[in-house]
Design an enzyme around this catalytic site. Structure first.
Site, PDB file in Angstrom:
ATOM      1  N   CYS A   1       1.005  -2.708   6.557  1.00 43.19           N
ATOM      2  CA  CYS A   1       1.810  -3.924   6.267  1.00 43.19           C
ATOM      3  C   CYS A   1       3.118  -3.553   5.576  1.00 43.19           C
ATOM      4  O   CYS A   1       4.144  -3.414   6.216  1.00 43.19           O
ATOM      5  CB  CYS A   1       0.971  -4.884   5.413  1.00 43.19           C
ATOM      6  SG  CYS A   1       1.736  -6.524   5.203  1.00 43.19           S
TER       7      CYS A   1
ATOM      8  N   HIS B   1       0.840  -1.199   0.000  1.00 38.08           N
ATOM      9  CA  HIS B   1       0.000   0.000   0.000  1.00 38.08           C
ATOM     10  C   HIS B   1       0.872   1.245   0.000  1.00 38.08           C
ATOM     11  O   HIS B   1       2.102   1.177   0.169  1.00 38.08           O
ATOM     12  CB  HIS B   1      -0.956   0.017   1.207  1.00 38.08           C
ATOM     13  CG  HIS B   1      -0.253  -0.087   2.537  1.00 38.08           C
ATOM     14  ND1 HIS B   1       0.311   1.001   3.173  1.00 38.08           N
ATOM     15  CD2 HIS B   1      -0.024  -1.157   3.356  1.00 38.08           C
ATOM     16  CE1 HIS B   1       0.845   0.614   4.311  1.00 38.08           C
ATOM     17  NE2 HIS B   1       0.655  -0.703   4.455  1.00 38.08           N
TER      18      HIS B   1
END
Length: 458
Positions: free
Chosen positions: A434, A421
Protein backbone atom coordinates in the site's frame (compact mmCIF):
# COMPACT_ATOMS: atom_id res chain seq x y z
CA UNK A 1 -87.94 141.88 69.55
CA UNK A 2 -87.92 139.72 72.51
CA UNK A 3 -84.44 139.77 73.76
CA UNK A 4 -85.16 137.29 76.33
CA UNK A 5 -85.77 134.53 73.99
CA UNK A 6 -83.65 131.52 74.55
CA UNK A 7 -81.55 129.64 72.18
CA UNK A 8 -84.03 126.92 72.06
CA UNK A 9 -86.60 129.31 70.73
CA UNK A 10 -84.61 129.93 67.47
CA UNK A 11 -85.52 127.73 64.59
CA UNK A 12 -82.97 125.04 63.84
CA UNK A 13 -81.54 124.92 60.33
CA UNK A 14 -80.13 121.66 58.95
CA UNK A 15 -76.81 121.94 56.92
CA UNK A 16 -76.33 119.28 54.18
CA UNK A 17 -72.91 118.89 52.37
CA UNK A 18 -73.13 118.49 48.59
CA UNK A 19 -71.66 115.28 46.98
CA UNK A 20 -68.82 117.26 45.33
CA UNK A 21 -67.68 118.54 48.65
CA UNK A 22 -68.06 115.14 50.16
CA UNK A 23 -65.86 113.55 47.45
CA UNK A 24 -63.09 116.13 47.64
CA UNK A 25 -60.48 113.47 48.34
CA UNK A 26 -61.43 111.57 45.20
CA UNK A 27 -61.07 114.72 43.07
CA UNK A 28 -57.58 115.33 44.33
CA UNK A 29 -56.47 111.80 43.43
CA UNK A 30 -57.83 112.21 39.85
CA UNK A 31 -55.91 115.45 39.38
CA UNK A 32 -52.66 113.77 40.39
CA UNK A 33 -53.21 110.93 37.90
CA UNK A 34 -53.88 113.31 35.01
CA UNK A 35 -50.80 115.33 35.84
CA UNK A 36 -48.65 112.16 35.64
CA UNK A 37 -50.01 111.26 32.22
CA UNK A 38 -49.28 114.77 30.96
CA UNK A 39 -45.65 114.51 32.14
CA UNK A 40 -45.16 111.20 30.33
CA UNK A 41 -46.54 112.57 27.06
CA UNK A 42 -44.21 115.57 27.38
CA UNK A 43 -41.16 113.28 27.77
CA UNK A 44 -42.14 111.21 24.70
CA UNK A 45 -42.55 114.33 22.59
CA UNK A 46 -39.15 115.63 23.71
CA UNK A 47 -37.45 112.34 22.80
CA UNK A 48 -39.00 112.34 19.31
CA UNK A 49 -37.87 115.91 18.73
CA UNK A 50 -34.31 115.10 19.82
CA UNK A 51 -34.21 112.07 17.50
CA UNK A 52 -35.43 114.07 14.50
CA UNK A 53 -32.86 116.78 15.15
CA UNK A 54 -30.10 114.14 15.30
CA UNK A 55 -31.17 112.68 11.97
CA UNK A 56 -31.37 116.12 10.34
CA UNK A 57 -27.95 117.06 11.68
CA UNK A 58 -26.43 113.85 10.30
CA UNK A 59 -27.96 114.50 6.88
CA UNK A 60 -26.65 118.08 6.94
CA UNK A 61 -23.12 116.95 7.82
CA UNK A 62 -23.08 114.32 5.06
CA UNK A 63 -24.29 116.83 2.46
CA UNK A 64 -21.91 119.62 3.42
CA UNK A 65 -18.77 117.58 4.00
CA UNK A 66 -16.59 117.61 0.81
CA UNK A 67 -15.56 114.20 -0.65
CA UNK A 68 -12.08 112.78 -0.17
CA UNK A 69 -9.51 114.15 -2.56
CA UNK A 70 -8.52 112.01 -5.54
CA UNK A 71 -4.96 110.68 -5.80
CA UNK A 72 -2.54 113.32 -7.07
CA UNK A 73 -1.77 111.39 -10.27
CA UNK A 74 -5.43 111.03 -11.16
CA UNK A 75 -6.25 114.68 -10.38
CA UNK A 76 -3.60 115.89 -12.80
CA UNK A 77 -4.95 113.60 -15.46
CA UNK A 78 -8.48 114.95 -15.10
CA UNK A 79 -7.69 118.61 -15.66
CA UNK A 80 -10.22 120.14 -18.01
CA UNK A 81 -9.21 121.53 -21.34
CA UNK A 82 -10.66 124.76 -22.72
CA UNK A 83 -13.37 122.99 -24.73
CA UNK A 84 -13.96 120.32 -22.07
CA UNK A 85 -12.53 117.69 -24.52
CA UNK A 86 -9.13 116.12 -24.96
CA UNK A 87 -7.37 117.64 -27.86
CA UNK A 88 -4.68 115.08 -28.52
CA UNK A 89 -6.25 112.00 -26.99
CA UNK A 90 -5.94 110.78 -23.45
CA UNK A 91 -2.77 111.60 -21.53
CA UNK A 92 -0.03 109.04 -21.48
CA UNK A 93 -0.33 108.96 -17.68
CA UNK A 94 -3.55 106.94 -17.98
CA UNK A 95 -1.51 103.84 -18.75
CA UNK A 96 -0.40 103.90 -15.12
CA UNK A 97 -4.04 103.44 -14.12
CA UNK A 98 -4.63 100.51 -16.51
CA UNK A 99 -6.94 102.64 -18.76
CA UNK A 100 -6.61 102.19 -22.50
CA UNK A 101 -7.11 105.08 -24.86
CA UNK A 102 -9.75 103.25 -26.84
CA UNK A 103 -8.73 104.96 -30.10
CA UNK A 104 -8.55 102.45 -32.98
CA UNK A 105 -5.53 102.40 -35.23
CA UNK A 106 -7.61 103.01 -38.37
CA UNK A 107 -10.20 105.74 -38.23
CA UNK A 108 -11.72 104.46 -41.50
CA UNK A 109 -13.17 101.52 -39.56
CA UNK A 110 -15.35 104.03 -37.65
CA UNK A 111 -16.97 105.81 -40.52
CA UNK A 112 -20.36 105.43 -38.90
CA UNK A 113 -19.20 106.66 -35.47
CA UNK A 114 -20.42 110.26 -35.95
CA UNK A 115 -23.93 109.08 -36.90
CA UNK A 116 -24.20 106.60 -34.08
CA UNK A 117 -22.74 108.65 -31.24
CA UNK A 118 -23.87 112.08 -30.11
CA UNK A 119 -21.51 114.87 -29.17
CA UNK A 120 -21.15 115.72 -25.51
CA UNK A 121 -22.53 119.00 -24.21
CA UNK A 122 -20.36 122.07 -24.25
CA UNK A 123 -20.60 122.44 -20.53
CA UNK A 124 -19.71 118.86 -19.72
CA UNK A 125 -16.35 118.06 -18.25
CA UNK A 126 -14.36 114.88 -18.50
CA UNK A 127 -14.13 114.67 -14.75
CA UNK A 128 -17.94 114.57 -14.54
CA UNK A 129 -18.08 111.89 -17.24
CA UNK A 130 -15.88 109.47 -15.27
CA UNK A 131 -17.72 107.30 -12.77
CA UNK A 132 -17.02 107.79 -9.09
CA UNK A 133 -14.90 105.23 -7.29
CA UNK A 134 -17.02 102.28 -6.29
CA UNK A 135 -20.05 103.61 -8.19
CA UNK A 136 -21.86 102.49 -11.35
CA UNK A 137 -19.84 102.94 -14.54
CA UNK A 138 -21.05 105.60 -16.95
CA UNK A 139 -22.85 104.58 -20.09
CA UNK A 140 -24.71 101.63 -18.49
CA UNK A 141 -28.44 101.41 -19.08
CA UNK A 142 -30.29 103.21 -16.34
CA UNK A 143 -27.56 105.82 -15.83
CA UNK A 144 -28.15 109.43 -16.83
CA UNK A 145 -24.46 110.25 -17.14
CA UNK A 146 -22.85 110.30 -20.60
CA UNK A 147 -20.20 107.72 -21.57
CA UNK A 148 -16.65 108.42 -20.47
CA UNK A 149 -15.40 108.68 -24.06
CA UNK A 150 -16.97 109.44 -27.43
CA UNK A 151 -15.65 109.47 -30.98
CA UNK A 152 -17.08 112.85 -32.06
CA UNK A 153 -13.62 114.42 -32.09
CA UNK A 154 -12.28 111.88 -34.55
CA UNK A 155 -12.18 113.23 -38.13
CA UNK A 156 -13.50 110.34 -40.19
CA UNK A 157 -12.86 112.27 -43.40
CA UNK A 158 -9.12 112.37 -42.86
CA UNK A 159 -7.42 110.38 -45.58
CA UNK A 160 -5.25 107.64 -44.19
CA UNK A 161 -2.46 105.92 -46.08
CA UNK A 162 -3.64 102.71 -47.68
CA UNK A 163 -2.56 99.45 -46.17
CA UNK A 164 0.21 97.68 -48.07
CA UNK A 165 -1.11 94.77 -50.10
CA UNK A 166 0.24 92.43 -52.76
CA UNK A 167 -3.19 92.12 -54.38
CA UNK A 168 -3.92 94.29 -57.44
CA UNK A 169 -6.28 97.21 -57.09
CA UNK A 170 -9.81 96.32 -58.10
CA UNK A 171 -12.48 98.85 -58.89
CA UNK A 172 -15.83 98.42 -57.25
CA UNK A 173 -18.19 96.30 -59.31
CA UNK A 174 -15.45 94.63 -61.39
CA UNK A 175 -13.50 91.40 -61.07
CA UNK A 176 -9.91 90.62 -62.02
CA UNK A 177 -8.59 87.15 -62.68
CA UNK A 178 -5.43 86.33 -60.78
CA UNK A 179 -2.93 84.22 -62.72
CA UNK A 180 0.67 83.15 -62.06
CA UNK A 181 3.28 85.59 -63.22
CA UNK A 182 4.80 84.46 -66.51
CA UNK A 183 8.38 83.28 -66.31
CA UNK A 184 8.31 82.89 -62.52
CA UNK A 185 9.17 79.55 -61.01
CA UNK A 186 7.19 78.42 -58.05
CA UNK A 187 9.08 75.88 -55.92
CA UNK A 188 7.36 72.60 -55.12
CA UNK A 189 6.99 71.33 -51.59
CA UNK A 190 8.49 68.04 -52.69
CA UNK A 191 5.78 66.05 -50.93
CA UNK A 192 3.23 63.79 -52.52
CA UNK A 193 -0.14 63.01 -50.99
CA UNK A 194 -1.83 59.68 -51.09
CA UNK A 195 -4.72 58.25 -49.09
CA UNK A 196 -3.63 55.72 -46.44
CA UNK A 197 -4.57 52.09 -46.66
CA UNK A 198 -7.73 51.59 -44.51
CA UNK A 199 -6.35 48.36 -43.10
CA UNK A 200 -3.10 50.04 -42.05
CA UNK A 201 -5.01 52.97 -40.56
CA UNK A 202 -7.14 50.57 -38.54
CA UNK A 203 -4.03 48.81 -37.26
CA UNK A 204 -2.48 52.11 -36.23
CA UNK A 205 -5.63 53.40 -34.55
CA UNK A 206 -6.36 50.17 -32.69
CA UNK A 207 -3.90 49.31 -29.88
CA UNK A 208 -2.85 45.70 -29.54
CA UNK A 209 -5.32 43.65 -27.58
CA UNK A 210 -4.26 42.84 -24.06
CA UNK A 211 -4.02 39.18 -23.19
CA UNK A 212 -7.09 37.87 -21.47
CA UNK A 213 -6.57 37.14 -17.81
CA UNK A 214 -9.24 35.30 -15.90
CA UNK A 215 -10.17 36.42 -12.39
CA UNK A 216 -9.01 33.06 -11.10
CA UNK A 217 -5.53 33.56 -12.57
CA UNK A 218 -5.35 37.07 -11.14
CA UNK A 219 -6.36 35.85 -7.69
CA UNK A 220 -3.84 33.01 -7.89
CA UNK A 221 -1.04 35.39 -8.89
CA UNK A 222 -1.87 37.75 -6.05
CA UNK A 223 -1.97 34.88 -3.58
CA UNK A 224 1.36 33.56 -4.87
CA UNK A 225 2.98 36.99 -4.57
CA UNK A 226 1.65 37.39 -1.03
CA UNK A 227 2.93 33.91 -0.09
CA UNK A 228 6.36 34.66 -1.54
CA UNK A 229 6.59 37.94 0.38
CA UNK A 230 5.45 36.22 3.57
CA UNK A 231 7.96 33.41 3.15
CA UNK A 232 10.81 35.85 2.62
CA UNK A 233 9.89 37.68 5.82
CA UNK A 234 9.55 34.38 7.70
CA UNK A 235 12.99 33.20 6.57
CA UNK A 236 14.57 36.48 7.65
CA UNK A 237 12.84 36.25 11.02
CA UNK A 238 13.82 32.62 11.54
CA UNK A 239 17.45 33.35 10.67
CA UNK A 240 17.52 36.09 13.28
CA UNK A 241 15.90 33.80 15.87
CA UNK A 242 18.43 31.07 15.13
CA UNK A 243 21.31 33.50 15.64
CA UNK A 244 19.77 34.39 19.02
CA UNK A 245 19.62 30.64 19.92
CA UNK A 246 15.81 30.65 19.83
CA UNK A 247 15.58 27.53 17.72
CA UNK A 248 12.14 26.47 18.85
CA UNK A 249 10.69 29.87 17.81
CA UNK A 250 12.53 29.64 14.49
CA UNK A 251 11.05 26.18 13.84
CA UNK A 252 7.55 27.44 14.67
CA UNK A 253 7.98 30.44 12.37
CA UNK A 254 8.94 28.35 9.34
CA UNK A 255 6.55 25.45 10.03
CA UNK A 256 3.61 27.72 9.16
CA UNK A 257 4.82 27.92 5.54
CA UNK A 258 5.52 24.25 4.90
CA UNK A 259 2.06 23.57 3.46
CA UNK A 260 1.90 26.82 1.47
CA UNK A 261 0.76 25.97 -2.08
CA UNK A 262 2.44 27.09 -5.32
CA UNK A 263 5.91 27.45 -3.87
CA UNK A 264 8.65 27.44 -6.48
CA UNK A 265 11.37 24.81 -6.27
CA UNK A 266 13.82 27.47 -5.14
CA UNK A 267 11.50 28.69 -2.37
CA UNK A 268 10.85 25.12 -1.21
CA UNK A 269 14.56 24.41 -1.10
CA UNK A 270 15.19 27.55 0.99
CA UNK A 271 12.45 26.46 3.39
CA UNK A 272 13.49 22.80 3.78
CA UNK A 273 17.18 23.62 4.13
CA UNK A 274 16.23 25.34 7.40
CA UNK A 275 13.36 23.16 8.61
CA UNK A 276 15.20 19.82 8.57
CA UNK A 277 18.14 20.83 10.82
CA UNK A 278 15.84 22.79 13.12
CA UNK A 279 13.55 19.78 13.59
CA UNK A 280 16.57 17.57 14.31
CA UNK A 281 17.83 19.92 17.02
CA UNK A 282 14.53 20.90 18.60
CA UNK A 283 12.72 17.52 18.58
CA UNK A 284 15.17 14.64 18.20
CA UNK A 285 18.29 15.89 19.96
CA UNK A 286 18.89 15.48 23.71
CA UNK A 287 18.60 19.24 24.31
CA UNK A 288 15.60 20.29 26.38
CA UNK A 289 14.08 22.78 23.93
CA UNK A 290 10.40 21.74 24.13
CA UNK A 291 9.65 20.60 27.69
CA UNK A 292 11.30 20.75 31.07
CA UNK A 293 13.39 17.63 31.75
CA UNK A 294 11.52 14.73 33.29
CA UNK A 295 13.18 13.29 36.40
CA UNK A 296 12.63 9.56 36.71
CA UNK A 297 10.96 8.57 39.94
CA UNK A 298 11.38 5.41 41.99
CA UNK A 299 10.12 2.24 40.28
CA UNK A 300 9.28 4.29 37.12
CA UNK A 301 10.09 2.70 33.78
CA UNK A 302 10.61 4.33 30.41
CA UNK A 303 7.28 2.88 29.26
CA UNK A 304 5.57 4.69 32.12
CA UNK A 305 7.17 7.99 31.13
CA UNK A 306 6.29 7.48 27.43
CA UNK A 307 2.66 6.75 28.28
CA UNK A 308 2.50 9.94 30.34
CA UNK A 309 3.63 12.05 27.36
CA UNK A 310 1.63 10.07 24.76
CA UNK A 311 4.58 8.96 22.63
CA UNK A 312 6.14 5.54 21.91
CA UNK A 313 8.83 4.46 24.37
CA UNK A 314 11.13 3.73 21.42
CA UNK A 315 11.23 7.48 20.65
CA UNK A 316 12.35 8.39 24.20
CA UNK A 317 14.90 5.56 24.13
CA UNK A 318 16.40 6.82 20.84
CA UNK A 319 16.52 10.45 22.01
CA UNK A 320 18.02 9.71 25.44
CA UNK A 321 20.28 6.79 24.33
CA UNK A 322 18.66 4.22 26.63
CA UNK A 323 19.13 0.57 25.73
CA UNK A 324 17.03 -0.97 28.53
CA UNK A 325 13.63 0.69 28.87
CA UNK A 326 12.88 -1.15 32.11
CA UNK A 327 15.97 -0.32 34.09
CA UNK A 328 16.23 3.45 34.34
CA UNK A 329 17.96 4.90 37.37
CA UNK A 330 15.70 7.02 39.56
CA UNK A 331 16.65 10.72 39.44
CA UNK A 332 17.70 10.55 35.78
CA UNK A 333 16.66 13.62 33.77
CA UNK A 334 15.09 12.60 30.48
CA UNK A 335 14.45 14.65 27.34
CA UNK A 336 10.72 14.35 26.64
CA UNK A 337 8.36 15.56 23.91
CA UNK A 338 4.62 15.77 24.30
CA UNK A 339 2.72 13.83 21.58
CA UNK A 340 1.04 12.42 19.75
CA UNK A 341 2.63 13.01 16.35
CA UNK A 342 0.55 13.13 13.19
CA UNK A 343 1.40 12.28 9.55
CA UNK A 344 0.48 13.78 6.18
CA UNK A 345 0.94 11.60 3.06
CA UNK A 346 1.22 13.39 -0.31
CA UNK A 347 0.49 10.78 -3.00
CA UNK A 348 1.45 13.07 -5.91
CA UNK A 349 4.88 13.90 -4.51
CA UNK A 350 5.28 10.48 -2.82
CA UNK A 351 6.29 12.00 0.48
CA UNK A 352 5.15 11.63 4.09
CA UNK A 353 5.62 14.55 6.50
CA UNK A 354 5.45 14.28 10.29
CA UNK A 355 4.23 17.02 12.62
CA UNK A 356 4.38 17.44 16.39
CA UNK A 357 1.42 19.69 17.00
CA UNK A 358 2.08 22.62 14.63
CA UNK A 359 5.83 21.96 14.43
CA UNK A 360 7.43 20.38 11.39
CA UNK A 361 8.97 17.06 12.53
CA UNK A 362 10.65 15.62 9.43
CA UNK A 363 9.75 13.93 6.13
CA UNK A 364 10.29 10.57 4.45
CA UNK A 365 9.98 9.37 0.83
CA UNK A 366 7.27 6.77 0.27
CA UNK A 367 6.33 4.29 -2.42
CA UNK A 368 2.74 3.90 -3.60
CA UNK A 369 1.49 0.38 -4.25
CA UNK A 370 -1.78 -1.06 -5.48
CA UNK A 371 -2.39 -3.89 -2.99
CA UNK A 372 -4.59 -2.14 -2.03
CA UNK A 373 -4.26 1.32 -3.62
CA UNK A 374 -4.38 4.07 -0.97
CA UNK A 375 -7.40 6.39 -0.94
CA UNK A 376 -7.47 10.03 0.09
CA UNK A 377 -8.97 10.73 3.49
CA UNK A 378 -8.29 11.01 7.20
CA UNK A 379 -7.34 7.91 9.16
CA UNK A 380 -6.39 6.91 12.69
CA UNK A 381 -3.72 4.33 13.51
CA UNK A 382 -5.44 1.21 14.78
CA UNK A 383 -2.55 -1.19 15.37
CA UNK A 384 1.24 -1.39 15.09
CA UNK A 385 3.37 -4.49 14.46
CA UNK A 386 7.07 -4.96 13.81
CA UNK A 387 6.40 -8.05 11.71
CA UNK A 388 3.38 -9.00 9.60
CA UNK A 389 2.63 -11.87 7.22
CA UNK A 390 1.85 -10.73 3.71
CA UNK A 391 -0.72 -12.44 1.44
CA UNK A 392 -0.09 -12.01 -2.27
CA UNK A 393 -2.73 -11.58 -5.00
CA UNK A 394 -3.23 -15.33 -5.16
CA UNK A 395 -3.75 -15.52 -1.39
CA UNK A 396 -0.44 -17.22 -0.72
CA UNK A 397 1.16 -16.17 2.60
CA UNK A 398 4.63 -14.63 2.62
CA UNK A 399 6.21 -14.70 6.10
CA UNK A 400 8.07 -11.78 7.72
CA UNK A 401 11.72 -11.49 6.73
CA UNK A 402 11.06 -12.99 3.30
CA UNK A 403 12.37 -10.73 0.51
CA UNK A 404 8.99 -11.08 -1.19
CA UNK A 405 7.21 -9.69 1.88
CA UNK A 406 6.76 -5.94 1.15
CA UNK A 407 6.01 -5.09 4.78
CA UNK A 408 9.60 -5.40 5.95
CA UNK A 409 9.96 -4.77 9.67
CA UNK A 410 6.96 -2.42 10.15
CA UNK A 411 3.25 -2.62 9.60
CA UNK A 412 0.82 0.12 10.78
CA UNK A 413 -2.88 -0.47 10.26
CA UNK A 414 -4.93 2.63 9.29
CA UNK A 415 -8.21 0.75 8.89
CA UNK A 416 -10.28 0.11 5.76
CA UNK A 417 -7.47 -2.12 4.42
CA UNK A 418 -5.03 0.87 4.19
CA UNK A 419 -1.64 0.55 5.87
CA UNK A 420 1.78 2.09 6.26
CA UNK A 421 4.58 -0.44 6.06
CA UNK A 422 8.30 -0.86 5.56
CA UNK A 423 10.24 -2.29 2.64
CA UNK A 424 12.44 -5.33 2.09
CA UNK A 425 15.04 -2.91 0.72
CA UNK A 426 16.97 -0.90 3.34
CA UNK A 427 17.37 2.37 1.46
CA UNK A 428 14.42 2.33 -0.93
CA UNK A 429 10.63 2.14 -0.69
CA UNK A 430 8.78 -0.48 -2.73
CA UNK A 431 5.83 -0.12 -5.06
CA UNK A 432 4.23 -3.27 -3.71
CA UNK A 433 1.70 -3.30 -0.92
CA UNK A 434 0.00 0.00 0.00
CA UNK A 435 2.19 2.88 1.30
CA UNK A 436 5.82 1.81 1.70
CA UNK A 437 8.70 3.46 3.57
CA UNK A 438 12.36 2.52 3.08
CA UNK A 439 13.63 -0.13 5.51
CA UNK A 440 16.08 2.13 7.36
CA UNK A 441 13.44 4.82 7.90
CA UNK A 442 10.62 2.48 8.83
CA UNK A 443 12.07 1.83 12.30
CA UNK A 444 12.13 5.57 12.99
CA UNK A 445 8.53 6.01 11.84
CA UNK A 446 7.47 3.03 13.92
CA UNK A 447 9.01 4.70 17.00
CA UNK A 448 7.45 8.11 16.30
CA UNK A 449 3.83 7.34 15.41
CA UNK A 450 1.71 5.77 18.11
CA UNK A 451 -1.65 4.07 18.21
CA UNK A 452 -4.25 6.84 17.99
CA UNK A 453 -2.12 9.15 15.82
CA UNK A 454 -3.96 10.70 12.88
CA UNK A 455 -2.81 10.18 9.28
CA UNK A 456 -4.09 12.28 6.37
CA UNK A 457 -3.76 10.98 2.80
CA UNK A 458 -4.20 13.49 0.00
Amino acid sequence: MDCGATADSFPRTSVHLSPSVANLGDLREGDIHRQGETAVQTLKTSAIVVLMMTVLYGAYVSMTTPPDALPPGLQSALVESENSEFGDGLPADFADFGIETGIPERASEMSMASDMLSSPGQGDSRADALPPFGGEPAGIEGSAEPPSFQFSDVDVDTELPPTASRLPAVAEGTSVAIAPEPGREYPSTGNSFSLPDPAEAADIASPPAAPEVSPQDTAADMESDAAAAGLANAIATADRQYQEDRRREALATLSLFYETPNLTSEQREQLLSRLDPLARDVIYSSEHLLEEPHRVGGNETLMDVAKKYDVPWQLLANINGISDPVTVLPGTDLKVVRGPFRADVDLANQEMTLFLGDLYAGRFPVGIGSDPAPRSGSYTIQEKKSAKTYYDMSGNPVPPGNPRNPYGSMWIDLGQGISLHGSPVADQATDQGCISIAGNYSKDVFGILSEGSSVTIR
